[in-house]
Design a protein around this motif. Structure first.
Motif, PDB file in Angstrom:
ATOM      1  N   THR A   6       0.832  -1.211   0.000  1.00 33.89           N
ATOM      2  CA  THR A   6       0.000   0.000   0.000  1.00 33.89           C
ATOM      3  C   THR A   6       0.857   1.249   0.000  1.00 33.89           C
ATOM      4  OG1 THR A   6      -1.730  -1.175   1.232  1.00 33.89           O
ATOM      5  CG2 THR A   6      -1.807   1.232   1.249  1.00 33.89           C
ATOM      6  N   SER A   7       1.934   1.232   0.794  1.00 35.65           N
ATOM      7  CA  SER A   7       2.834   2.386   0.854  1.00 35.65           C
ATOM      8  C   SER A   7       3.532   2.629  -0.480  1.00 35.65           C
ATOM      9  CB  SER A   7       3.868   2.167   1.962  1.00 35.65           C
ATOM     10  OG  SER A   7       4.788   3.235   2.019  1.00 35.65           O
ATOM     11  N   LEU A   8       3.983   1.547  -1.131  1.00 41.86           N
ATOM     12  CA  LEU A   8       4.638   1.682  -2.427  1.00 41.86           C
ATOM     13  C   LEU A   8       3.680   2.227  -3.481  1.00 41.86           C
ATOM     14  CD1 LEU A   8       6.768  -1.603  -2.551  1.00 41.86           C
ATOM     15  CD2 LEU A   8       7.626   0.723  -2.375  1.00 41.86           C
ATOM     16  N   LYS A   9       2.430   1.754  -3.432  1.00 42.86           N
ATOM     17  CA  LYS A   9       1.443   2.265  -4.385  1.00 42.86           C
ATOM     18  C   LYS A   9       1.187   3.748  -4.167  1.00 42.86           C
ATOM     19  CE  LYS A   9      -1.162  -2.001  -5.254  1.00 42.86           C
ATOM     20  NZ  LYS A   9      -2.473  -2.680  -5.109  1.00 42.86           N
ATOM     21  N   GLU A  10       1.141   4.157  -2.914  1.00 36.39           N
ATOM     22  CA  GLU A  10       0.913   5.568  -2.618  1.00 36.39           C
ATOM     23  C   GLU A  10       2.096   6.420  -3.057  1.00 36.39           C
ATOM     24  OE1 GLU A  10      -1.075   8.827  -1.704  1.00 36.39           O
ATOM     25  OE2 GLU A  10      -1.892   6.786  -1.640  1.00 36.39           O
ATOM     26  N   GLU A  11       3.315   5.901  -2.839  1.00 33.42           N
ATOM     27  CA  GLU A  11       4.503   6.629  -3.290  1.00 33.42           C
ATOM     28  C   GLU A  11       4.509   6.768  -4.810  1.00 33.42           C
ATOM     29  OE1 GLU A  11       7.996   4.790  -1.800  1.00 33.42           O
ATOM     30  OE2 GLU A  11       7.481   5.096   0.314  1.00 33.42           O
ATOM     31  N   LEU A  12       4.173   5.673  -5.507  1.00 34.16           N
ATOM     32  CA  LEU A  12       4.134   5.723  -6.964  1.00 34.16           C
ATOM     33  C   LEU A  12       3.078   6.713  -7.432  1.00 34.16           C
ATOM     34  CD1 LEU A  12       4.963   4.657  -9.736  1.00 34.16           C
ATOM     35  CD2 LEU A  12       3.323   2.791  -9.433  1.00 34.16           C
ATOM     36  N   ARG A  13       1.914   6.714  -6.772  1.00 36.85           N
ATOM     37  CA  ARG A  13       0.844   7.635  -7.123  1.00 36.85           C
ATOM     38  C   ARG A  13       1.313   9.081  -6.955  1.00 36.85           C
ATOM     39  NH1 ARG A  13      -2.776   5.107  -4.023  1.00 36.85           N
ATOM     40  NH2 ARG A  13      -3.442   3.508  -5.451  1.00 36.85           N
ATOM     41  N   GLU A  14       1.997   9.353  -5.850  1.00 38.68           N
ATOM     42  CA  GLU A  14       2.474  10.707  -5.573  1.00 38.68           C
ATOM     43  C   GLU A  14       3.531  11.134  -6.584  1.00 38.68           C
ATOM     44  OE1 GLU A  14       2.416  14.300  -3.864  1.00 38.68           O
ATOM     45  OE2 GLU A  14       1.100  12.601  -3.379  1.00 38.68           O
ATOM     46  N   GLU A  15       4.424  10.204  -6.932  1.00 38.69           N
ATOM     47  CA  GLU A  15       5.465  10.522  -7.913  1.00 38.69           C
ATOM     48  C   GLU A  15       4.853  10.802  -9.283  1.00 38.69           C
ATOM     49  OE1 GLU A  15       8.297   7.397  -7.903  1.00 38.69           O
ATOM     50  OE2 GLU A  15       9.026   7.812  -5.877  1.00 38.69           O
ATOM     51  N   MET A  16       3.877  10.007  -9.693  1.00 42.45           N
ATOM     52  CA  MET A  16       3.229  10.218 -10.973  1.00 42.45           C
ATOM     53  C   MET A  16       2.450  11.537 -10.976  1.00 42.45           C
ATOM     54  SD  MET A  16       4.086   7.773 -12.952  1.00 42.45           S
ATOM     55  CE  MET A  16       2.896   7.938 -14.271  1.00 42.45           C
ATOM     56  N   ARG A  17       1.789  11.828  -9.843  1.00 48.37           N
ATOM     57  CA  ARG A  17       1.060  13.092  -9.738  1.00 48.37           C
ATOM     58  C   ARG A  17       2.017  14.277  -9.882  1.00 48.37           C
ATOM     59  NH1 ARG A  17      -0.947  12.229  -5.138  1.00 48.37           N
ATOM     60  NH2 ARG A  17      -2.872  11.211  -5.825  1.00 48.37           N
ATOM     61  N   HIS A  18       3.177  14.161  -9.228  1.00 51.93           N
ATOM     62  CA  HIS A  18       4.177  15.230  -9.313  1.00 51.93           C
ATOM     63  C   HIS A  18       4.735  15.329 -10.730  1.00 51.93           C
ATOM     64  CE1 HIS A  18       7.420  17.878  -8.071  1.00 51.93           C
ATOM     65  NE2 HIS A  18       8.286  17.064  -8.668  1.00 51.93           N
ATOM     66  N   LEU A  19       4.961  14.183 -11.372  1.00 51.56           N
ATOM     67  CA  LEU A  19       5.507  14.165 -12.727  1.00 51.56           C
ATOM     68  C   LEU A  19       4.574  14.874 -13.707  1.00 51.56           C
ATOM     69  CD1 LEU A  19       7.450  13.167 -14.962  1.00 51.56           C
ATOM     70  CD2 LEU A  19       6.169  11.030 -14.979  1.00 51.56           C
ATOM     71  N   PHE A  20       3.282  14.556 -13.659  1.00 46.31           N
ATOM     72  CA  PHE A  20       2.336  15.153 -14.590  1.00 46.31           C
ATOM     73  C   PHE A  20       2.067  16.620 -14.258  1.00 46.31           C
ATOM     74  CE2 PHE A  20       1.349  10.694 -15.507  1.00 46.31           C
ATOM     75  CZ  PHE A  20       1.382  10.737 -16.894  1.00 46.31           C
ATOM     76  N   THR A  21       2.157  16.962 -12.968  1.00 46.73           N
ATOM     77  CA  THR A  21       2.023  18.380 -12.605  1.00 46.73           C
ATOM     78  C   THR A  21       3.145  19.190 -13.220  1.00 46.73           C
ATOM     79  OG1 THR A  21       0.928  17.820 -10.525  1.00 46.73           O
ATOM     80  CG2 THR A  21       1.893  20.008 -10.699  1.00 46.73           C
ATOM     81  N   GLN A  22       4.393  18.702 -13.109  1.00 44.42           N
ATOM     82  CA  GLN A  22       5.537  19.385 -13.698  1.00 44.42           C
ATOM     83  C   GLN A  22       5.429  19.415 -15.213  1.00 44.42           C
ATOM     84  OE1 GLN A  22       8.087  20.967 -12.173  1.00 44.42           O
ATOM     85  NE2 GLN A  22       6.983  20.625 -10.237  1.00 44.42           N
ATOM     86  N   LEU A  23       4.917  18.307 -15.775  1.00 43.37           N
ATOM     87  CA  LEU A  23       4.790  18.242 -17.228  1.00 43.37           C
ATOM     88  C   LEU A  23       3.803  19.280 -17.738  1.00 43.37           C
ATOM     89  CD1 LEU A  23       5.868  16.544 -19.611  1.00 43.37           C
ATOM     90  CD2 LEU A  23       3.888  15.048 -19.316  1.00 43.37           C
ATOM     91  N   LEU A  24       2.703  19.450 -17.026  1.00 47.89           N
ATOM     92  CA  LEU A  24       1.705  20.440 -17.422  1.00 47.89           C
ATOM     93  C   LEU A  24       2.207  21.863 -17.218  1.00 47.89           C
ATOM     94  CD1 LEU A  24      -1.567  18.800 -16.044  1.00 47.89           C
ATOM     95  CD2 LEU A  24      -0.948  19.145 -18.446  1.00 47.89           C
ATOM     96  N   GLN A  25       2.945  22.073 -16.130  1.00 50.15           N
ATOM     97  CA  GLN A  25       3.472  23.410 -15.869  1.00 50.15           C
ATOM     98  C   GLN A  25       4.486  23.824 -16.934  1.00 50.15           C
ATOM     99  OE1 GLN A  25       5.027  23.285 -11.891  1.00 50.15           O
ATOM    100  NE2 GLN A  25       2.994  23.487 -10.919  1.00 50.15           N
TER     101      GLN A  25
END
Length: 228
Positions: free
Chosen positions: A180-199
């Motif tokens: 569960t922790s790894l999935k949450e970390e991956l989710r957070e990393e992907m969220r950050h990646l796409f946020t930076q990509l959009l910015q």
């Protein structure tokens, strides 16, 4: 093997109850030999039961049996089945406590609860209502566990086997928490990646990303984006 042993003991107890009388003669009991038991074997069995040492042991066991308090009323139904039923009745599939098992195995629908059992149940409930833990309340009423067994778990369950089961369950829970922790970390990393990509690319259209165009099925990347 435990169930087979108990069935054999119940069979012998039934034979003795129905066909043995310590005040009768050997000939009278042999005349009522049960079907399925050869006369020579039944004779040996009667001689064994009439032996003074065996009769003394039986009398001692009978007296000890009478001293037992709060005897369960489940008959041949083992405690493991009761535990599974109580666990399934809970929303979170939580393991039932010893007081819950005690109450479930000492009460029976349509039958009056024995007076001493009612007192024990009332004390258990009062102690829990006053803030005691279930284990402390049960220990105060029932006393310390005897060596080699654990109350309210049925036969063949020991402290060491419970400890081993607890260690296995803890490892399973630890593994599930890590996933569960790894999935949450991956989710957070992907969220950050796409946020930076959009910015960095305000006009970016995700359908322009290779792999997303020309297919009616969303790519793994687009599935992640939608989940985020």
């Amino acid at each position: 093997m435990t169930g087979l042993r108990d069935a054999w003991r119940r069979h012998k107890q039934k034979i003795k109850k129905n066909f043995f009388d310590k005040n009768s003669t050997l000939e009278d009991m042999l005349a009522k030999c049960p079907d399925g038991i050869p006369h020579n074997q039944f004779r040996q069995l009667i001689e064994y039961w009439k032996h003074p040492t065996v009769q003394a042991i039986c009398e001692m066991n009978s007296q000890n049996r009478k001293k037992q308090k709060w005897r369960h009323r489940m008959g041949p139904i083992n405690f493991a089945r009761v535990r599974v039923a109580l666990r399934a009745a809970k929303d979170n599939n939580e393991e039932p406590s010893k007081p819950e098992i005690f109450i479930a195995t000492r009460t029976k629908t349509g039958k009056e609860i024995q007076a001493d059992t009612q007192v024990a149940i009332a004390e258990l409930q009062n102690r829990q209502n006053s803030g005691e833990t279930t284990d402390d309340a049960f220990r105060a009423v029932y006393g310390k566990e005897q060596l080699g067994r654990v109350r309210c778990y049925g036969r063949s369950v020991t402290t060491s086997s419970l400890k081993k089961d607890e260690e296995i369950n803890n490892l399973k829970q630890k593994h599930a928490d890590e996933i569960t922790s790894l999935k949450e970390e991956l989710r957070e990393e992907m969220r950050h990646l796409f946020t930076q990509l959009l910015q960095n690319n305000p006009g970016l259209n995700f359908h322009d990303i290779p792999g997303c165009v020309g297919s009616d099925l969303a790519s793994p990347m687009m599935q992640v984006v939608h989940k985020l």
